[in-house]
Write an enzyme that holds these catalytic residues in place. Sequence first.
Site, PDB file in Angstrom:
ATOM      1  N   CYS A 127       0.858  -1.191   0.000  1.00 33.77           N
ATOM      2  CA  CYS A 127       0.000   0.000   0.000  1.00 33.77           C
ATOM      3  C   CYS A 127       0.889   1.234   0.000  1.00 33.77           C
ATOM      4  CB  CYS A 127      -0.936   0.007   1.207  1.00 33.77           C
ATOM      5  SG  CYS A 127      -2.056   1.436   1.235  1.00 33.77           S
ATOM      6  N   CYS A 166      -0.390   4.356   1.717  1.00 37.04           N
ATOM      7  CA  CYS A 166      -0.321   4.281   3.181  1.00 37.04           C
ATOM      8  C   CYS A 166       1.091   4.572   3.675  1.00 37.04           C
ATOM      9  CB  CYS A 166      -0.719   2.886   3.669  1.00 37.04           C
ATOM     10  SG  CYS A 166      -2.355   2.333   3.207  1.00 37.04           S
ATOM     11  N   ASP A 167       2.048   3.818   3.139  1.00 37.03           N
ATOM     12  CA  ASP A 167       3.389   3.771   3.718  1.00 37.03           C
ATOM     13  C   ASP A 167       4.411   4.636   2.998  1.00 37.03           C
ATOM     14  OD1 ASP A 167       2.227   1.863   5.372  1.00 37.03           O
ATOM     15  OD2 ASP A 167       2.838   0.202   4.087  1.00 37.03           O
TER      16      ASP A 167
END
Length: 387
Positions: free
Chosen positions: A215, A218-219
Amino acid sequence: MSDITVYSTERCPYCAMVKAYLNKKDISYTVIDVGKPENIEDAKEMIRISGQRGVPVTVIDGEVIIGFDTARFNEIFGIEESGGAYDLIIIGAGPAGLTAAVYAARKLLSTLVISENIGGQSNESWAIENYMGYLMITGSDLMAKFEEQVHTQNVNLELDRVSRIETMDDGRFHIKTASDQAFTARSVIIASGKHPRMLGVEGEEKFLGKGLSICSTCDGPLYRNKTVVIVGGGNSAVQTTIEMAKIARDVHLIVRSSIRADEVFERQLDDLKNLSIHTGYDVARIGGDKFVRSIVIKNRESGEEKTLPADGVFIEIGLIPNTGFLNGFLEMNDQGEIIVDPNCHTNVPGIFAAGDVTAIKGKQIIIAAGEGAKAALEAHDYLMATE
């Protein structure tokens, strides 16, 4: 009162799910955006206490919870969930599922949506430029607007994972979830989408969440001024490459055969000064200690291996349908996609399917939304005919 801290990033859909859960239960918490440069020390603390280079991480009275774990949250807060009976249950809350929910509610069907997250894979699109009404919008922002519209309707939402579906003697459908809830419905729409395909190489399982990510939205912010590797050659891989090049020190793109992204994205790669493209390579293994430190790639023609330094690796090599819970319940193709007719009917009367989980061509948000609307209208007609 519990002491709760949620470590998150701005565009992380799973972080949003944690916060939505806590808000729904009226539970107070503190949020720290570890993607912001000024919060670098907080990011280091999150990594120290969790052993993770990924979000969300939630700390509740000293207990560290990684990801969005509904069952554990319910256990900690003493919340007992219960099932129920509905006209229609929609499995999945991506573009297809959320659109189906709005259309079903407007037909006055008692409707429940069950999904592990809101938005599905659409959340992980950095920039959407072909959804009508928006010149450009991120996937997470678009899905937030979908969710907002669902909340204007009489729709129940359960953040959970469906583990089994079966037909009851009276023709209704029985649905069991991972948190051991049980629901019944007269009709079901499966819009469960897809999940990322993994590489299947040495080090992948060990370093997932420890420098290896599926992801990037996200990261990605955790890898500012670091060296990152993106694996893949399609739109998702190229978009991730473009976005990571804005914040990372060095970016490597590993392409197995050739880049297959839309030309509008591919053209942007030429302007990235910190990008190296490695074409004709497979990933052999991922190395490191507690976290990812390197990736070994292998030339597909010569067999020669070379090692690239890496703080983070992002896998963008395609998707697999979320149909494991069906266990042969419906007819599927060789790729595990649900076979539907032009009106979203499956081979089981009363069960409909829509979106990327089906064998319909064109895996696009706008197509999934349209199929979701169609499935809801077909489910309504089915229910009216079988009353």
